[in-house]
Design an enzyme around this catalytic site. Sequence first.
Site, mmCIF file in Angstrom:
data_model
loop_
_atom_site.group_PDB
_atom_site.id
_atom_site.type_symbol
_atom_site.label_atom_id
_atom_site.label_comp_id
_atom_site.label_asym_id
_atom_site.label_seq_id
_atom_site.Cartn_x
_atom_site.Cartn_y
_atom_site.Cartn_z
ATOM 1 C CB ILE A 147 19.391 45.848 -30.663
ATOM 2 C CG1 ILE A 147 20.084 44.953 -29.627
ATOM 3 C CG2 ILE A 147 18.488 45.031 -31.568
ATOM 4 C CD1 ILE A 147 19.146 44.256 -28.674
ATOM 5 C CB CYS A 148 18.022 47.035 -35.164
ATOM 6 S SG CYS A 148 17.269 47.395 -36.748
ATOM 7 C CD GLN A 149 16.158 53.984 -35.345
ATOM 8 O OE1 GLN A 149 15.306 53.445 -34.635
ATOM 9 N NE2 GLN A 149 15.924 55.094 -36.009
#
Lengths: 354, 407
Positions: A147-149
């Site tokens: 998720i994301c980074q």
Amino acid sequence: MFPIDIRPDKLGEEMLDYSRKLGQGMQNLLDAGDIDSGVSPKDAVYREDKLVLYRYQRPADVAQQSVPLLIVYALVNRPYMTDIQEDRSTVKGLLATGQDVYLVDWGYPDQADRSLTLDDYINGYLDRCVDHIRRTHGVDKINILGICQGGSFSLMYSALHPDKVRNLVTMVTPVDFKTPDNLLSNWVQNVDVDLAVDTMGNIPGELLNWSFLSLKPFSLTGQKYVNMVDMLDKPEKAKNFLRMEQWIFDSPDQAGETFRQFIKDFYQQNAFINGTARVGERPVDLKQVRCPVLNIYAMQDHLVPPDASKALNGLTGSEDYTELAFPGGHIGIYVSGKAQKEVTPAIGEWLNAR
Amino acid sequence: MTQNPFFDDSWLKLQRDYWDSLANLGRQAMSAAQSGPGTGNDSASAPWMAAPWMQAMEQWRKVMAPAASDPAQTFMQRLMDQGQVYFGMVEQFTKGLAAGDTANAWEALNKTLDSMQQAFSGANTEGNEAMKRMLGFWELPLDNWQRMMSSLSPMMPGDLLRNMPHAGMPGPLQEGLDRMLSAPGLGYTREEQAQYQDLMRTGMDYQRAFQEYSAFFNQLGFKSLQRLRDQLQQKAEAGETIESARGLYDTWIGCCEAVYAEEVATPEYARLHGRLVNAQMALKQRLSVMVDESLGAMNMPTRGELRTLQDRLQETRRENKQLRYELDRIHEKLATLPTAPTPGAAQSKTSQAGAGQAGAGQSSASRTGTSQSSSSQPSSRKTSASGSATTKKTTARKKTAAKSSGG
């Protein structure tokens, strides 16, 4: 014609109504008590330094898949966003599709963690979590949801350890860090990251909060609170907003060396796109990601613009690449009612088919 | 209704009185407009009632809020702050709009917008609380920066240098000061003098960067108001109307956000942003060095020394973790090996020796196996010359193992 037609009596009524709701909302906030977060039952199955690996308890009435799924969240903010409340839980949705869900909680780094590098996080902590899960289940490969980074981390991990990843799901994951609409990237180009890390050691969560709020300051620090008054008159809604508010400002400090490398290599040098990504001494070749990839992005994402995520298409060596566009924002993709109906079941279905 | 300590009848009555007075003023303004200009009864000179809702809420919050949880308190404060901005905006924009006829309404609106734009150019807003709250709204991004800096530097509040009047210093005076701060130190304390000169230079540099950044937000406010004026004009031409305070507020926010998004996407803003952050970090670093030197002089551990220790400790921990990992894999491999059959007691001595040799051989094989299984482990954990040598050896073993297994 004059474009403002607010009758004085109507204005008075409107403002009175606002005051009434504000008053009721304040009372509900006062009565809210402690705010819990992370609702699905889970067990800590592995610990290392400040890291905790959780395994969620499976629902009794759901047949479980044999390949476990590890959620890799970003270092920024806290992973309980994925399980923030009973009716807004990505984790719960995944469990319902039969996934055996694990989640990495990176913890809150302090100054003693300043020297942690990307190598420590990806080839160290993350790899040891993956190995723990592989051993527990007696499988060679597991599924990963980044998720994301955490998606960027998962991409690097999958490229460096292709023999341990069966399927990769990336959600709102930045790949091209220099798309024209990426404000964060534009701002950080002139920041002397070395000076910041050398000065601060770790990068304080407050600094990151400031950056995120600065993306839409009038909406995020102004309008949001005015609009919220309409919803605070119900005690449960007041509590839900407090929970979200707590999450938004719950930003761990970032380990200095990891921050230095991530910002310089990715935000400033666009390492995935330019093929210059390295973890420790090892180059990251995304063509080594040969497992099936599901790339999910949010069409109104102001933190990771859609084009930043869509850039993954064609960069990996996977012959089974799927994209899923979600009509919402960076946070809505986990917590909105629509996401519970569309995104999580789609992930489960995609994984179960592979 | 009165069960709620906040939401009681007396407080609601205050609210009702306040907004009734607003409606009355609207009616007065309307009759003034009908009787012609110059009656002295226009909205700008109307004796506005002080907003009682604000005092009541603030009083209540002070008394009751300590009982709330921390996140609830912070949240309540934000609700209060933005509620004030919202009410301020409504006051500001509706003061002169109740006149009823279009020409006067446009005139009143333009007057409001003009005075706000003038305020962004430095005009005095003394005595106009609603205007102040409105202007404060455009400082939200700046306010966020200052709060953040204050939280990072408890000894140096974020707005410490904001109002220090050095930026307006005449050129020659500024040059003189710069020259003075560049002069080499003399005598026994020359290094200390140089440090203080550097501290002053970095402080002034941060102040300049902050003032440039503030100026950016002033022109942002000016442009946002222009955008609002244009948008209202467009609505008028399209025959659309805004019929609620919230609608007006949302339109206003939309204009602010749109102008902001355009302005902060420019290279010029990226430069201002980078300069602000870098100047702040340079100042903090200079302060840290001086604090470190003072600590060193008192024979106390310094930040620099602690960091060196942290780095060395982390290197050691990396190596330890890698070794422990490899050891665990060896144990796992050993556990899977078949145990040697135990012959008769008469042969025990010979058998033990043989088993020892076999064990050595197995151990060696296990190590190779370990290298093989840990090939996915980072081969990049070298942090010193000796670490580098170890890594190379491990890599060589991996290659051999791969070859022998046909990989």
